[in-house]
Structure formats: structure tokens, C-alpha cells
Scaffold this active site. Structure first.
Site, PDB file in Angstrom:
ATOM      1  N   ILE A  19       0.848  -1.197   0.000  1.00 13.25           N
ATOM      2  CA  ILE A  19       0.000   0.000   0.000  1.00 13.25           C
ATOM      3  C   ILE A  19       0.887   1.252   0.000  1.00 13.25           C
ATOM      4  CG2 ILE A  19      -1.659   1.317   1.377  1.00 13.25           C
ATOM      5  CD1 ILE A  19      -2.936  -1.375   2.186  1.00 13.25           C
ATOM      6  N   ALA A  95       2.128  -8.934  13.251  1.00 11.08           N
ATOM      7  CA  ALA A  95       1.720  -9.763  14.390  1.00 11.08           C
ATOM      8  C   ALA A  95       2.240 -11.167  14.134  1.00 11.08           C
ATOM      9  CB  ALA A  95       0.201  -9.787  14.533  1.00 11.08           C
ATOM     10  N   TYR A 155      -8.686 -12.073  11.948  1.00  9.81           N
ATOM     11  CA  TYR A 155      -7.926 -10.824  12.095  1.00  9.81           C
ATOM     12  C   TYR A 155      -7.456 -10.649  13.549  1.00  9.81           C
ATOM     13  CZ  TYR A 155      -6.390  -6.268  10.391  1.00  9.81           C
ATOM     14  OH  TYR A 155      -5.629  -5.193   9.995  1.00  9.81           O
ATOM     15  N   LYS A 162      -5.360  -2.535  15.587  1.00 11.45           N
ATOM     16  CA  LYS A 162      -5.920  -1.448  14.755  1.00 11.45           C
ATOM     17  C   LYS A 162      -6.859  -0.557  15.582  1.00 11.45           C
ATOM     18  CE  LYS A 162      -3.895  -2.385  10.823  1.00 11.45           C
ATOM     19  NZ  LYS A 162      -2.624  -1.683  10.534  1.00 11.45           N
TER      20      LYS A 162
HETATM   21  P1  NAD Z   1       3.195  -4.900   3.234  1.00 14.60           P
HETATM   22  O1  NAD Z   1       3.693  -6.224   3.715  1.00 14.60           O
HETATM   23  O2  NAD Z   1       3.532  -4.498   1.866  1.00 14.60           O
HETATM   24  O3  NAD Z   1       3.647  -3.739   4.226  1.00 14.60           O
HETATM   25  C1  NAD Z   1       3.864  -3.964   5.606  1.00 14.60           C
HETATM   26  C2  NAD Z   1       5.180  -3.284   5.928  1.00 14.60           C
HETATM   27  O4  NAD Z   1       5.437  -3.330   7.331  1.00 14.60           O
HETATM   28  C3  NAD Z   1       6.376  -3.945   5.222  1.00 14.60           C
HETATM   29  O5  NAD Z   1       7.063  -2.994   4.437  1.00 14.60           O
HETATM   30  C4  NAD Z   1       7.239  -4.411   6.376  1.00 14.60           C
HETATM   31  O6  NAD Z   1       8.623  -4.342   6.066  1.00 14.60           O
HETATM   32  C5  NAD Z   1       6.841  -3.399   7.437  1.00 14.60           C
HETATM   33  N1  NAD Z   1       7.248  -3.801   8.785  1.00 14.60           N
HETATM   34  C6  NAD Z   1       6.856  -4.908   9.487  1.00 14.60           C
HETATM   35  N2  NAD Z   1       7.512  -4.932  10.673  1.00 14.60           N
HETATM   36  C7  NAD Z   1       8.293  -3.818  10.714  1.00 14.60           C
HETATM   37  C8  NAD Z   1       9.215  -3.278  11.651  1.00 14.60           C
HETATM   38  N3  NAD Z   1       9.483  -3.894  12.825  1.00 14.60           N
HETATM   39  N4  NAD Z   1       9.853  -2.120  11.359  1.00 14.60           N
HETATM   40  C9  NAD Z   1       9.632  -1.486  10.183  1.00 14.60           C
HETATM   41  N5  NAD Z   1       8.783  -1.948   9.239  1.00 14.60           N
HETATM   42  C10 NAD Z   1       8.136  -3.108   9.507  1.00 14.60           C
HETATM   43  O7  NAD Z   1       1.607  -4.955   3.450  1.00 14.60           O
HETATM   44  P2  NAD Z   1       0.487  -3.817   3.354  1.00 14.60           P
HETATM   45  O8  NAD Z   1      -0.778  -4.559   3.232  1.00 14.60           O
HETATM   46  O9  NAD Z   1       0.862  -2.796   2.365  1.00 14.60           O
HETATM   47  O10 NAD Z   1       0.505  -3.206   4.819  1.00 14.60           O
HETATM   48  C11 NAD Z   1       0.681  -1.829   5.085  1.00 14.60           C
HETATM   49  C12 NAD Z   1      -0.309  -1.363   6.139  1.00 14.60           C
HETATM   50  O11 NAD Z   1      -1.617  -1.421   5.582  1.00 14.60           O
HETATM   51  C13 NAD Z   1      -0.349  -2.200   7.400  1.00 14.60           C
HETATM   52  O12 NAD Z   1      -0.537  -1.349   8.515  1.00 14.60           O
HETATM   53  C14 NAD Z   1      -1.586  -3.053   7.197  1.00 14.60           C
HETATM   54  O13 NAD Z   1      -2.151  -3.509   8.412  1.00 14.60           O
HETATM   55  C15 NAD Z   1      -2.471  -2.042   6.511  1.00 14.60           C
HETATM   56  N6  NAD Z   1      -3.648  -2.567   5.823  1.00 14.60           N
HETATM   57  C16 NAD Z   1      -3.518  -3.558   4.916  1.00 14.60           C
HETATM   58  C17 NAD Z   1      -4.639  -4.046   4.272  1.00 14.60           C
HETATM   59  C18 NAD Z   1      -4.526  -5.172   3.277  1.00 14.60           C
HETATM   60  O14 NAD Z   1      -5.536  -5.847   3.032  1.00 14.60           O
HETATM   61  N7  NAD Z   1      -3.382  -5.408   2.672  1.00 14.60           N
HETATM   62  C19 NAD Z   1      -5.909  -3.500   4.535  1.00 14.60           C
HETATM   63  C20 NAD Z   1      -6.006  -2.473   5.463  1.00 14.60           C
HETATM   64  C21 NAD Z   1      -4.863  -2.010   6.105  1.00 14.60           C
END
Ligand code: NAD
Length: 274
Positions: A19, A95, A155, A162
Site C-alpha cells: 500500500i 503480528a 484478524y 488497529k
Molecule cells: P506490506 O507487507 O507491503 O507492508 C507492511 C510493511 O510493514 C512492510 O514494508 C514491512 O517491512 C513493514 N514492517 C513490518 N515490521 C516492521 C518493523 N518492525 N519495522 C519497520 N517496518 C516493519 O503490506 P500492506 O498490506 O501494504 O501493509 C501496510 C499497512 O496497511 C499495514 O498497517 C496493514 O495492516 C495495513 N492494511 C492492509 C490491508 C490489506 O488488506 N493489505 C488492509 C487495510 C490495512
């Protein structure tokens, strides 16, 4: 262009499905200068070419948010390389697997602590440490999901994280509002990313959302990116403390919509076809 002259940092790009990547793409298209961070050496190899794609090859830094020394070093590097910043994107969550399946009641204290530290406390800590660099029009954005306000199967622990994240947005917004700094979240619909792969039965979530959202579709990282760019730009200059849903409308539904077959018989509009 809307983001001309704006400089900021995006934490949370893992690859071009992230994202955070969708947000970077829209901000760069509107003229923003963007610094990027990576979690570890294996992700560094993925993030560097992405940064180069946006002309930011010299603005890539390590930052594991559970490592305070890396956060402090990030602030020093940003001060040297960018000076003041106008936006911060926190697109980070984690998580342990045990927290994303099985019975909620069985979640361990250690899994709980890790999820809250990486997914929630990091927003507060990053905001506090970057505050001295923030301009008087800075916008901070994080990412949430409906599972923080309603039960979503599997979840589990991330739902609790969240919920805490969304309240942190509101408290931060009040704290920093007097300095002109805004803090918002986008609650995105489900998208297939690296992080999403850890959630049990994620493919079913995608199918369900597509079938039951008013727009009958799932959202894309480009769509979340466009709303993200709006919240990071002056277009949203009086918007703070908001949890903005970008979910094809799914969150407004109290019950699946019904439709009628050719005989006028009511049926549930479920994508499975019955
Ligand atoms: P993604 O895996 O591309 O991004 C998650 C990021 O978190 C990664 O870049 C990872 O390196 C980083 N991360 C994890 N642990 C870390 C740490 N200790 N220090 C620094 N960085 C760390 O996945 P995404 O879906 O793009 O997730 C981004 C955000 O969007 C998250 O907060 C996720 O909960 C939220 N989100 C995702 C969705 C979905 O369906 N994909 C929906 C709603 C919200």
C-alpha cells in the site's frame, strides 16, 4: 502539481504490491520528494530499486521500528538530507502468526506485545522523534482496517492493534493540531500484499468484500494511494483525526444486500452464485 515542493518520508514499502508503494506513486506523480525506509537487508534489495523509480536513490534508510537506535539515526539522516518534512506515512504492521488464526482467547502475551509495539506504538514513537523536522503544515498518515472496529474472522490480534492505532490517531491529532500538524488514517479494504498473506483465509475475505461492497469490487493500491495523496496534501488542510474508509463502501453494509431471481424469489447476493 498538488505536491510540488513537498518533502516527506514513507515507511512500509516492502515491494511494489505494498500500500505504501501505491501512496508513493501518487505522491511522486504530483511532484513530491520522498524518502523511503526498509526493515532489513533482504527488503533493502527490493526497496532500493523502488526508491530509484521515484528519483529517491539517495534517500533510502534502514528503519526497524522496534529498534530505537535506527529511529534516532533515521532522524539524523533525514535532517541532513531533507531538512524539514511535510508528510510522514506509517504503513507498518506485524503480528506473529499465532495472533492471526485460531482462538482469540489463546493469544500469548508475547505475541500481543510484539503486535502492539510494531503496529501501534511505532506510530507514536515515529511521530515524536520526527516532530522536530515537521513543517507547520505536516500531515501524518497511517493505515488501518475494518477489523479494528468490527469482528473479522482470523484478524484477531491485529483487530485489537488497529483499534488502538485508530485511537492513537485521534490523540495524536489533538496533541499536534495546535502546531498545524494533522494525523489521519485510511481504513483500506483488503488487498493482496505480503502482510495480508499472513491472515488466515484471506482469499475468502477478498471474495466476500467484492461480493458485498456497494461497488462490487475490491480496492487497489492505486486507489488507496490517491486518497493517501489527498490526506498528505493541502487539499485536506482542515482534516485531522479522521479514519477515512477506502473500501468500495464495504464498511457501510449492515447485512448482505438481497437480489431477486427471474421468478421474483429473493436470494442473497453472494458471489458464490447460489
Ligand atoms: P506490506 O507487507 O507491503 O507492508 C507492511 C510493511 O510493514 C512492510 O514494508 C514491512 O517491512 C513493514 N514492517 C513490518 N515490521 C516492521 C518493523 N518492525 N519495522 C519497520 N517496518 C516493519 O503490506 P500492506 O498490506 O501494504 O501493509 C501496510 C499497512 O496497511 C499495514 O498497517 C496493514 O495492516 C495495513 N492494511 C492492509 C490491508 C490489506 O488488506 N493489505 C488492509 C487495510 C490495512
Amino acid at each position: 502539481m498538488i505536491m510540488n515542493g513537498k518533502k516527506g518520508i514513507i515507511l512500509g514499502v516492502a515491494n511494489n504490491k505494498s500500500i505504501a508503494y501505491g501512496i508513493a506513486k501518487q505522491c511522486a506523480a504530483q511532484g513530491a520528494t520522498i524518502a523511503f525506509t526498509y526493515l532489513n537487508d533482504s527488503l533493502k534489495k527490493r526497496v532500493e530499486p523502488i526508491a530509484a523509480e521515484f528519483g529517491s536513490e539517495n534517500l533510502v534508510y534502514p528503519c526497524d521500528v522496534s529498534n530505537i537506535d535506527e529511529i534516532k539515526q533515521l532522524v539524523v539522516s533525514l535532517q541532513k538530507d531533507l531538512g524539514q518534512i511535510d508528510f510522514v506515512v506509517h504503513s507498518i504492521a506485524f503480528a506473529p502468526k499465532e495472533g492471526l488464526c485460531g482462538r482469540f482467547v489463546d493469544i500469548s502475551k508475547s505475541a500481543f506485545d510484539i503486535a502492539m509495539d510494531v503496529s501501534v506504538y511505532s506510530l507514536i514513537e515515529i511521530t515524536r522523534h520526527l516532530k522536530p523536522l515537521m513543517s507547520s503544515e505536516c500531515s501524518v498518515l497511517t493505515l488501518s482496517y475494518l477489523g479494528g472496529v468490527k469482528y473479522i474472522p482470523n484478524y484477531n490480534l491485529m483487530g485489537v492493534a488497529k483499534a488502538a492505532l485508530e485511537m492513537s490517531v485521534k490523540y495524536l491529532a489533538e496533541d499536534l493540531g495546535k502546531d498545524g500538524i494533522r494525523v489521519n488514517a485510511i481504513s483500506a479494504g483488503p488487498i493482496k500484499t505480503l502482510a495480508a498473506a499472513g491472515i488466515g483465509e484471506f482469499r475468502f475475505m477478498l471474495k466476500w468484500n467484492e461480493a458485498h461492497s456497494p461497488m462490487k469490487k475490491n480496492v487497489t493500491t492505486d486507489e488507496v494511494g490517491k486518497s493517501g495523496m489527498y490526506l498528505l496534501s493541502d487539499l485536506s488542510s482542515a482534516v485531522t483525526g479522521e479514519i477515512h474508509y477506502v473500501d468500495a463502501g464495504y464498511s457501510i453494509m449492515g447485512m448482505p444486500a438481497v437480489s431477486f431471481d427471474e421468478n421474483g424469489k429473493q436470494k442473497i447476493a453472494w458471489g458464490g452464485g447460489e
